[in-house]
Design an enzyme around this catalytic site. Structure first.
Site, PDB file in Angstrom:
ATOM      1  N   LYS A  47      33.338   4.235   4.418  1.00 21.25           N
ATOM      2  CA  LYS A  47      33.959   5.102   3.407  1.00 21.25           C
ATOM      3  C   LYS A  47      35.442   5.151   3.761  1.00 21.25           C
ATOM      4  O   LYS A  47      36.033   6.216   3.971  1.00 21.25           O
ATOM      5  CB  LYS A  47      33.283   6.490   3.456  1.00 21.25           C
ATOM      6  CG  LYS A  47      33.642   7.415   2.313  1.00 21.25           C
ATOM      7  CD  LYS A  47      32.993   7.056   1.000  1.00 21.25           C
ATOM      8  CE  LYS A  47      33.497   7.976  -0.108  1.00 21.25           C
ATOM      9  NZ  LYS A  47      33.121   7.522  -1.457  1.00 21.25           N
ATOM     10  N   ASP A  55      28.864   4.838  -1.092  1.00 23.04           N
ATOM     11  CA  ASP A  55      28.302   5.283  -2.379  1.00 23.04           C
ATOM     12  C   ASP A  55      27.918   4.077  -3.235  1.00 23.04           C
ATOM     13  O   ASP A  55      26.852   4.043  -3.858  1.00 23.04           O
ATOM     14  CB  ASP A  55      29.272   6.225  -3.116  1.00 23.04           C
ATOM     15  CG  ASP A  55      30.730   5.790  -3.027  1.00 23.04           C
ATOM     16  OD1 ASP A  55      31.039   4.886  -2.225  1.00 23.04           O
ATOM     17  OD2 ASP A  55      31.560   6.353  -3.760  1.00 23.04           O
ATOM     18  N   ASP A  84      16.522   4.458   4.801  1.00 21.63           N
ATOM     19  CA  ASP A  84      15.384   5.085   4.120  1.00 21.63           C
ATOM     20  C   ASP A  84      15.330   4.651   2.660  1.00 21.63           C
ATOM     21  O   ASP A  84      14.252   4.421   2.104  1.00 21.63           O
ATOM     22  CB  ASP A  84      15.493   6.624   4.168  1.00 21.63           C
ATOM     23  CG  ASP A  84      14.699   7.200   5.333  1.00 21.63           C
ATOM     24  OD1 ASP A  84      14.529   6.482   6.333  1.00 21.63           O
ATOM     25  OD2 ASP A  84      14.256   8.359   5.240  1.00 21.63           O
ATOM     26  N   ASP A 106      21.342   5.998   8.435  1.00 17.25           N
ATOM     27  CA  ASP A 106      20.150   6.853   8.349  1.00 17.25           C
ATOM     28  C   ASP A 106      19.681   6.921   6.897  1.00 17.25           C
ATOM     29  O   ASP A 106      18.503   6.717   6.580  1.00 17.25           O
ATOM     30  CB  ASP A 106      20.555   8.248   8.857  1.00 17.25           C
ATOM     31  CG  ASP A 106      19.365   9.160   9.086  1.00 17.25           C
ATOM     32  OD1 ASP A 106      18.231   8.727   8.812  1.00 17.25           O
ATOM     33  OD2 ASP A 106      19.573  10.307   9.516  1.00 17.25           O
ATOM     34  N   TYR A 119      26.571  12.686  14.214  1.00 17.53           N
ATOM     35  CA  TYR A 119      25.394  13.278  14.857  1.00 17.53           C
ATOM     36  C   TYR A 119      25.675  13.695  16.302  1.00 17.53           C
ATOM     37  O   TYR A 119      24.926  14.475  16.889  1.00 17.53           O
ATOM     38  CB  TYR A 119      24.205  12.308  14.842  1.00 17.53           C
ATOM     39  CG  TYR A 119      23.624  12.065  13.457  1.00 17.53           C
ATOM     40  CD1 TYR A 119      24.067  12.771  12.347  1.00 17.53           C
ATOM     41  CD2 TYR A 119      22.627  11.119  13.261  1.00 17.53           C
ATOM     42  CE1 TYR A 119      23.536  12.541  11.088  1.00 17.53           C
ATOM     43  CE2 TYR A 119      22.093  10.882  12.004  1.00 17.53           C
ATOM     44  CZ  TYR A 119      22.555  11.600  10.918  1.00 17.53           C
ATOM     45  OH  TYR A 119      22.023  11.375   9.677  1.00 17.53           O
TER      46      TYR A 119
END
Ligand code: NAD
Length: 351
Positions: free
Chosen positions: A186, A218, A246, A242, A135
């Site tokens: 990852k 994942d 959620d 992020d 980001y």
């Protein structure tokens, strides 16, 4: 206690008003000052983070934020969009640690889309790094290549010190909980997260009582749905956090229930619900204010070290739920459907 109150856009003003009402009901020595941010900041000063708002936030001990964003600003230049104000205030205040609890209230087990036996008793703390990663990494942008084709670029970057400080936050929190940290990365394909894993292993040497595990993002996304109760503290980078937070929010029934805290190195913090500005329901007095009210409780706990009053607010929320009060997002047959302001009143009454 000096609190900068930044309602923002959409449902922001409605939900923040309820949290302010609850804080006032505690009769503490609190000075609250309001200022615009996001789209409201753009309307006020042509800037999603007006200078006066940033100054107020810097001078305050804590910031209480609603949410920013509205589709009507989507056509503005990127640096003028509401979300930019949020990214900038996090960066300016150096709020690198985002704490997002996902806790299922027994009364809401049936509001989750997952089977009650999978989610009841759920209590996860997601610790998300907030000021680094893709980001913020440079280079970034959209450019035109020599062959005339456009290319979009973002860069995933993490320095060792950035990883170390968020890792320490996660391990410290785990020490106060069930002493388990799951680090999500990852590392099989992204070098930035390979370093992330190495540093987490190094930090864990200072916390022999904490059990550290690693999971690819994942798989973590899958495990959160399959068997979420296996997690205690999850620590991860900005973009993975992020998305996963959620996802975790949905385990609890509604994103309208989830508070968050973003802290700097001295526990100064910005407190906000995990959800966005919900323009689809703004101004209708139907939004769930509990995430914002619970964020105010986190503020008392983490910035003001006032565990007793934090607990009082959390108990009052439980009591209002036990009495059957529900906003539309968490309503089920047989409960008392109320609006945003009435839910705030129910919490104040329970206090
Ligand atoms: P959102 O979280 O605003 O809404 C997603 C869905 O959840 C909507 O259906 C909404 O009605 C519902 N919802 C959210 N909060 C609720 C509440 N308290 N009570 C009841 N229902 C609630 O996400 P979105 O629709 O993807 O984004 C809308 C705007 O919010 C966009 O402009 C986006 O950029 C912005 N946004 C801001 C933040 C933030 O300020 N921290 C976070 C995410 C999105």
């Amino acid at each position: 206690m000096k609190i900068a109150v930044l309602p923002g856009d959409g449902i922001g003003p409605e939900i923040v008003a309820q949290a302010v009402k609850v804080l006032k009901a505690l009769d503490l020595n609190i000075e609250m000052t309001e200022a615009p941010i996001g789209g409201a900041g753009y309307e006020f000063a042509g800037d999603p983070l007006p200078e006066s708002t940033l100054k107020l936030a810097k001078e305050a001990d804590a910031v209480l934020l609603g949410a920013v964003g509205d589709w009507k600003y989507d056509k503005l230049e990127r640096h003028l969009r509401p979300e930019r104000g949020l990214l900038r205030i996090r960066k300016e205040l150096n709020l690198f640690a985002n704490l997002r609890p996902a806790l299922l209230y027994p009364e809401l087990a049936s509001a989750s889309t997952l089977k009650p036996e999978v989610v009841s008793g759920l209590d996860i703390m997601i610790v998300r790094e907030l000021t680094g990663d893709i980001y913020f990494g440079q280079p970034r942008g959209i450019s035109t290549l020599e062959n005339g084709e456009r290319e979009g670029v973002n860069t995933m970057r993490y320095s060792e010190s950035e990883i170390r400080r968020i890792g320490k936050v996660a391990f410290d929190i785990a020490m106060k909980r069930n002493k388990k940290v799951c680090s999500v990365d990852k590392a099989n394909v992204l070098e930035a997260t390979e370093l992330w894993r190495q540093v987490m292993i190094e930090i864990s040497k200072d916390y022999p009582e904490v059990e550290l595990s690693h999971m690819y993002v994942d798989n973590a996304a899958m495990q959160l749905i399959r068997a979420p109760k296996q997690f205690d503290v999850m620590v991860t980078g900005n973009i993975f956090g992020d998305i996963l937070s959620d996802e975790a929010s949905m385990l609890t029934g509604s994103i309208g229930m989830l508070p968050s805290a973003s802290l700097d190195a001295n526990n100064k913090g910005m407190y906000e619900p995990s959800h966005g500005s919900a323009p689809d329901i703004a101004g209708k007095d139907v939004a769930n204010p509990l995430a914002t009210i619970l964020s105010a409780a986190m503020m008392l706990r983490y910035t003001f070290n006032d565990e007793a009053n934090a607990q009082r607010i959390e108990d009052a929320v439980k009591e209002a739920l036990a009495q059957g009060f529900r906003t539309a997002d968490i309503w089920t047959e047989g409960c008392n459907k109320v609006g945003c302001a009435a839910m705030g009143d129910a919490v104040v009454a329970a206090l």
